[in-house]
Design a protein around this motif. Structure first.
Motif, PDB file in Angstrom:
ATOM      1  N   PRO A 122     -74.763  19.303   1.871  1.00 17.63           N
ATOM      2  CA  PRO A 122     -73.369  17.589   2.234  1.00 17.63           C
ATOM      3  C   PRO A 122     -72.109  18.209   1.051  1.00 17.63           C
ATOM      4  O   PRO A 122     -72.622  18.331   0.002  1.00 17.63           O
ATOM      5  CB  PRO A 122     -73.907  16.774   1.583  1.00 17.63           C
ATOM      6  CG  PRO A 122     -76.012  16.583   2.199  1.00 17.63           C
ATOM      7  CD  PRO A 122     -75.452  18.313   1.419  1.00 17.63           C
ATOM      8  N   GLY A 123     -71.265  18.104   1.533  1.00 14.21           N
ATOM      9  CA  GLY A 123     -69.820  18.313   1.307  1.00 14.21           C
ATOM     10  C   GLY A 123     -69.402  19.744   1.133  1.00 14.21           C
ATOM     11  O   GLY A 123     -68.069  19.951   0.197  1.00 14.21           O
ATOM     12  N   LYS A 124     -70.322  20.771   1.016  1.00 14.23           N
ATOM     13  CA  LYS A 124     -69.642  22.093   0.834  1.00 14.23           C
ATOM     14  C   LYS A 124     -69.940  22.395   1.934  1.00 14.23           C
ATOM     15  O   LYS A 124     -70.167  22.041   3.702  1.00 14.23           O
ATOM     16  CB  LYS A 124     -70.839  22.508  -0.040  1.00 14.23           C
ATOM     17  CG  LYS A 124     -70.874  22.331  -1.389  1.00 14.23           C
ATOM     18  CD  LYS A 124     -72.238  22.678  -2.047  1.00 14.23           C
ATOM     19  CE  LYS A 124     -72.694  21.840  -3.745  1.00 14.23           C
ATOM     20  NZ  LYS A 124     -73.488  23.063  -4.621  1.00 14.23           N
ATOM     21  N   GLU A 125     -69.074  24.233   1.888  1.00 20.46           N
ATOM     22  CA  GLU A 125     -68.608  25.069   2.610  1.00 20.46           C
ATOM     23  C   GLU A 125     -70.511  25.700   4.030  1.00 20.46           C
ATOM     24  O   GLU A 125     -71.381  25.947   2.676  1.00 20.46           O
ATOM     25  CB  GLU A 125     -67.882  25.775   2.319  1.00 20.46           C
ATOM     26  CG  GLU A 125     -66.704  24.950   1.928  1.00 20.46           C
ATOM     27  CD  GLU A 125     -65.226  25.876   2.099  1.00 20.46           C
ATOM     28  OE1 GLU A 125     -63.851  25.814   2.031  1.00 20.46           O
ATOM     29  OE2 GLU A 125     -65.605  27.294   2.103  1.00 20.46           O
ATOM     30  N   ARG A 126     -69.948  26.030   5.095  1.00 22.76           N
ATOM     31  CA  ARG A 126     -70.713  26.780   5.320  1.00 22.76           C
ATOM     32  C   ARG A 126     -71.545  28.069   4.506  1.00 22.76           C
ATOM     33  O   ARG A 126     -70.315  28.937   4.200  1.00 22.76           O
ATOM     34  CB  ARG A 126     -71.994  27.115   7.002  1.00 22.76           C
ATOM     35  CG  ARG A 126     -72.420  27.533   7.031  1.00 22.76           C
ATOM     36  CD  ARG A 126     -72.494  28.011   8.935  1.00 22.76           C
ATOM     37  NE  ARG A 126     -72.742  26.210   9.498  1.00 22.76           N
ATOM     38  CZ  ARG A 126     -72.155  25.832  10.784  1.00 22.76           C
ATOM     39  NH1 ARG A 126     -72.610  27.442  11.223  1.00 22.76           N
ATOM     40  NH2 ARG A 126     -72.185  24.956  11.123  1.00 22.76           N
ATOM     41  N   GLU A 127     -72.864  28.274   3.864  1.00 26.17           N
ATOM     42  CA  GLU A 127     -72.296  29.592   3.009  1.00 26.17           C
ATOM     43  C   GLU A 127     -73.767  30.703   3.216  1.00 26.17           C
ATOM     44  O   GLU A 127     -74.868  30.219   4.304  1.00 26.17           O
ATOM     45  CB  GLU A 127     -73.095  29.231   1.191  1.00 26.17           C
ATOM     46  CG  GLU A 127     -74.252  28.525   0.996  1.00 26.17           C
ATOM     47  CD  GLU A 127     -74.506  28.522  -0.552  1.00 26.17           C
ATOM     48  OE1 GLU A 127     -73.706  29.192  -1.014  1.00 26.17           O
ATOM     49  OE2 GLU A 127     -75.839  27.702  -0.647  1.00 26.17           O
ATOM     50  N   PHE A 128     -73.216  31.741   2.935  1.00 27.68           N
ATOM     51  CA  PHE A 128     -74.483  32.999   3.601  1.00 27.68           C
ATOM     52  C   PHE A 128     -75.806  32.594   2.567  1.00 27.68           C
ATOM     53  O   PHE A 128     -75.456  32.925   1.202  1.00 27.68           O
ATOM     54  CB  PHE A 128     -74.031  34.388   3.463  1.00 27.68           C
ATOM     55  CG  PHE A 128     -74.619  35.460   3.087  1.00 27.68           C
ATOM     56  CD1 PHE A 128     -75.219  36.133   2.742  1.00 27.68           C
ATOM     57  CD2 PHE A 128     -75.277  35.822   4.301  1.00 27.68           C
ATOM     58  CE1 PHE A 128     -75.985  37.691   3.017  1.00 27.68           C
ATOM     59  CE2 PHE A 128     -75.738  37.333   4.734  1.00 27.68           C
ATOM     60  CZ  PHE A 128     -76.341  37.374   3.824  1.00 27.68           C
ATOM     61  N   VAL A 129     -77.028  33.313   3.500  1.00 26.81           N
ATOM     62  CA  VAL A 129     -77.705  33.292   2.825  1.00 26.81           C
ATOM     63  C   VAL A 129     -79.024  34.080   3.101  1.00 26.81           C
ATOM     64  O   VAL A 129     -79.029  35.185   1.598  1.00 26.81           O
ATOM     65  CB  VAL A 129     -79.129  32.317   3.379  1.00 26.81           C
ATOM     66  CG1 VAL A 129     -80.286  32.521   2.665  1.00 26.81           C
ATOM     67  CG2 VAL A 129     -78.331  30.956   3.196  1.00 26.81           C
ATOM     68  N   GLY A 184     -70.338  36.752   6.594  1.00 28.86           N
ATOM     69  CA  GLY A 184     -68.952  36.056   6.615  1.00 28.86           C
ATOM     70  C   GLY A 184     -69.366  34.914   7.712  1.00 28.86           C
ATOM     71  O   GLY A 184     -70.450  35.767   9.055  1.00 28.86           O
ATOM     72  N   VAL A 185     -69.261  34.161   7.719  1.00 26.60           N
ATOM     73  CA  VAL A 185     -69.457  32.514   9.299  1.00 26.60           C
ATOM     74  C   VAL A 185     -68.594  34.001  10.337  1.00 26.60           C
ATOM     75  O   VAL A 185     -69.382  33.913  11.333  1.00 26.60           O
ATOM     76  CB  VAL A 185     -68.551  31.671   9.097  1.00 26.60           C
ATOM     77  CG1 VAL A 185     -68.780  30.552   9.735  1.00 26.60           C
ATOM     78  CG2 VAL A 185     -69.827  31.047   7.665  1.00 26.60           C
ATOM     79  N   LEU A 186     -67.896  34.340  10.078  1.00 23.95           N
ATOM     80  CA  LEU A 186     -66.512  34.805  10.996  1.00 23.95           C
ATOM     81  C   LEU A 186     -67.471  35.711  11.511  1.00 23.95           C
ATOM     82  O   LEU A 186     -67.167  36.510  12.912  1.00 23.95           O
ATOM     83  CB  LEU A 186     -64.861  34.861  10.975  1.00 23.95           C
ATOM     84  CG  LEU A 186     -64.017  33.918  10.687  1.00 23.95           C
ATOM     85  CD1 LEU A 186     -62.916  33.825   9.972  1.00 23.95           C
ATOM     86  CD2 LEU A 186     -64.785  32.279  11.576  1.00 23.95           C
ATOM     87  N   GLU A 187     -68.295  36.856  11.053  1.00 23.16           N
ATOM     88  CA  GLU A 187     -68.752  37.815  11.808  1.00 23.16           C
ATOM     89  C   GLU A 187     -70.244  37.695  12.750  1.00 23.16           C
ATOM     90  O   GLU A 187     -70.770  38.549  13.204  1.00 23.16           O
ATOM     91  CB  GLU A 187     -69.575  38.667   9.959  1.00 23.16           C
ATOM     92  CG  GLU A 187     -68.445  39.042   9.093  1.00 23.16           C
ATOM     93  CD  GLU A 187     -68.463  39.762   7.683  1.00 23.16           C
ATOM     94  OE1 GLU A 187     -68.101  41.105   8.291  1.00 23.16           O
ATOM     95  OE2 GLU A 187     -68.770  39.385   7.265  1.00 23.16           O
TER      96      GLU A 187
END
Length: 129
Positions: free
Chosen positions: A40-47, A112-115
């Motif tokens: 919540p309140g954060k950007e999507r991050e890679f795991v 990265g999300v865009l990948e």
């Protein structure tokens, strides 16, 4: 293409969960599948991510040694085994798939999300302290 994620839930700190993500629909050449999360309140991050051919893996530093990504090519499914869970792991977890683009970027780290081209609907993981 549909990605169906499942396996989220509520777990106490130190516990384990296993997420699954099944790909269906139009067949495409997958370079990799990955897991991301968004608190919540954060950007999507890679795991974590796994290459579909060869199965090499890559992890975010925050989960290295605790999470394991794997895949079953016959079932078109990717898994995320999460052990030693911490409250800071609480987030909605998303699976993603990257199709082959035929470019040099296919051989990159792919964190990265865009990948990624296709995304699942997300599954909520809540870790209580």
């Amino acid at each position: 293409v549909q990605l169906q994620a499942s396996g989220g839930g509520l777990v106490q700190a130190g516990g384990s969960l296993r997420l699954s993500c099944a790909a269906s629909g139009r067949t495409f050449s997958k370079v990799a599948m990955g897991w991301f999360r968004q608190a919540p309140g954060k950007e999507r991050e890679f795991v974590a991510r796994i290459r579909w051919s060869g199965s090499s893996t890559y992890y975010a530093d925050s989960v290295k040694g605790r999470f394991t990504i794997s895949r079953d090519t016959a079932k078109n499914t990717v898994y995320l085994q999460m052990n030693s869970l911490k409250p800071e792991d609480t987030a909605v977890y998303y699976c993603a798939a990257r199709r082959a683009r035929g470019t040099y970027s296919d051989s990159g780290v792919l964190d990265g999300v865009l990948e990624y081209d296709y995304w699942g609907q997300g599954t909520l993981v809540t870790v209580s302290s």
